[in-house]
Design a protein around this motif. Structure first.
Motif, mmCIF file in Angstrom:
data_model
loop_
_atom_site.group_PDB
_atom_site.id
_atom_site.type_symbol
_atom_site.label_atom_id
_atom_site.label_comp_id
_atom_site.label_asym_id
_atom_site.label_seq_id
_atom_site.Cartn_x
_atom_site.Cartn_y
_atom_site.Cartn_z
ATOM 1 N N LEU A 141 0.853 -1.184 0.000
ATOM 2 C CA LEU A 141 0.000 0.000 0.000
ATOM 3 C C LEU A 141 0.891 1.236 0.000
ATOM 4 C CD1 LEU A 141 -1.633 -2.337 1.511
ATOM 5 C CD2 LEU A 141 -2.894 -0.496 2.590
ATOM 6 N N PHE A 142 0.483 2.230 -0.766
ATOM 7 C CA PHE A 142 1.367 3.389 -0.892
ATOM 8 C C PHE A 142 0.581 4.617 -1.324
ATOM 9 C CE2 PHE A 142 3.663 5.967 -4.070
ATOM 10 C CZ PHE A 142 4.613 6.552 -3.249
ATOM 11 N N MET B 100 -0.166 -3.419 -6.507
ATOM 12 C CA MET B 100 0.061 -2.207 -5.734
ATOM 13 C C MET B 100 -1.286 -1.542 -5.483
ATOM 14 S SD MET B 100 1.922 0.107 -4.196
ATOM 15 C CE MET B 100 3.642 -0.107 -4.679
ATOM 16 N N GLU B 101 -1.562 -1.283 -4.208
ATOM 17 C CA GLU B 101 -2.758 -0.516 -3.847
ATOM 18 C C GLU B 101 -2.340 0.931 -3.608
ATOM 19 O OE1 GLU B 101 -5.637 0.134 -0.031
ATOM 20 O OE2 GLU B 101 -5.042 -1.932 -0.466
ATOM 21 N N MET C 66 -2.352 -2.568 -10.833
ATOM 22 C CA MET C 66 -2.580 -1.378 -10.023
ATOM 23 C C MET C 66 -4.034 -1.291 -9.584
ATOM 24 S SD MET C 66 0.235 0.411 -9.715
ATOM 25 C CE MET C 66 -0.347 2.077 -9.341
ATOM 26 N N GLY C 67 -4.230 -1.049 -8.288
ATOM 27 C CA GLY C 67 -5.558 -0.821 -7.740
ATOM 28 C C GLY C 67 -5.552 0.412 -6.867
ATOM 29 N N PHE D 173 -8.524 -2.996 -9.208
ATOM 30 C CA PHE D 173 -9.261 -3.401 -8.016
ATOM 31 C C PHE D 173 -9.496 -2.178 -7.143
ATOM 32 C CE2 PHE D 173 -4.769 -4.117 -7.100
ATOM 33 C CZ PHE D 173 -4.586 -3.621 -5.816
ATOM 34 N N ILE D 174 -10.543 -2.263 -6.344
ATOM 35 C CA ILE D 174 -10.939 -1.174 -5.466
ATOM 36 C C ILE D 174 -10.988 -1.700 -4.034
ATOM 37 C CG2 ILE D 174 -12.797 0.436 -4.859
ATOM 38 C CD1 ILE D 174 -11.518 1.164 -7.509
ATOM 39 N N VAL D 175 -10.323 -0.990 -3.124
ATOM 40 C CA VAL D 175 -10.319 -1.374 -1.713
ATOM 41 C C VAL D 175 -10.950 -0.257 -0.902
ATOM 42 C CG1 VAL D 175 -8.893 -2.101 0.239
ATOM 43 C CG2 VAL D 175 -8.202 -2.693 -2.097
#
Length: 222
Positions: free
Chosen positions: A21-22, A45-46, A74-75, A95-97
């Motif tokens: 996460l970044f 990578m989120e 990449m998300g 992707f979505i978090v």
């Protein structure tokens, strides 16, 4: 538009075992972080969209990944409403978090067959997320619940896939606790990409951290 289907993303999360996460507003620095993580073996990578104009930063980082880092998925994280989810999906988020369970976000992601991972903190929330089509549940904040919570829910629900975020470190004993409990993967932010690394721009250390952590995860799984 997403480059990877939700099933491809879920498979990559399981295979890699870790999602870094970044967030940082500096695009040039972000590219170096992304490259160091990629060279260390990370393939996800989120980008935690927490700052002003974060969409501009993500857009440039995703373009860079598509052009330069083949296989990098990449998300976007820290998404709190459907409008933001739709905006980032237009920019190619795979992707979505989210920090909490939001049905409106589930609907827009499912419509595009994009993986979404909602933050859940109870078995009721986890069940609801899975009824809404969630592949991998985000346990958040992970430190509040710990590996014992994951082990407990995996008993009656062995099909549930969990990604703890918050309270996960690069320490092998910490990782062992989570993977022994049955997590699918872990989300890791400042314990992996520390403020010190960003301040000193020590990307060699970041690459080494990522590589060592992924190797530790592979050992624990074997």
């Amino acid at each position: 538009m997403a480059q990877y289907s939700r099933l491809e993303v879920a498979s990559a999360m399981h295979e890699n075992g870790m999602v870094p996460l970044f967030y940082h507003p500096d695009i040039a620095l972000g590219k170096k972080v992304l490259k160091a993580c990629y060279d260390g073996g990370a393939r996800l990578m989120e980008f935690t969209a927490r700052g002003d104009f974060a969409f501009e930063v993500f857009l440039e980082l995703n373009k860079y990944a598509i052009k330069t880092l083949p296989g990098m998925i990449m998300g976007v994280g820290s998404i709190t409403d459907a409008a933001a989810a739709s905006l980032f999906m237009q920019m190619g988020a795979n992707f979505i978090v989210t920090p909490s369970l939001r049905e409106d976000i589930a609907m827009v992601c499912n419509r595009r067959k994009v993986l979404w991972s909602p933050g859940c903190g109870s078995l009721t929330e986890i069940n609801k997320a899975e009824e809404l089509g969630c592949e991998i549940v985000k346990l958040f904040p992970g430190a509040t619940y710990g590996p014992a919570f994951v082990k407990a829910i995996k008993g009656p629900q062995p099909w549930t896939s969990v990604m703890p975020t918050g309270g996960v470190s690069t320490d092998e004993a910490n990782l062992k606790g989570w993977f022994d409990a049955g997590v699918t993967c872990v989300g890791m932010g400042s314990k992996l990409i520390s403020k010190e690394i960003l301040d000193t721009q020590d990307f060699e250390s970041l690459e080494e951290n990522v590589r060592n952590t992924l190797q530790a995860i592979r050992r624990l799984r074997s």
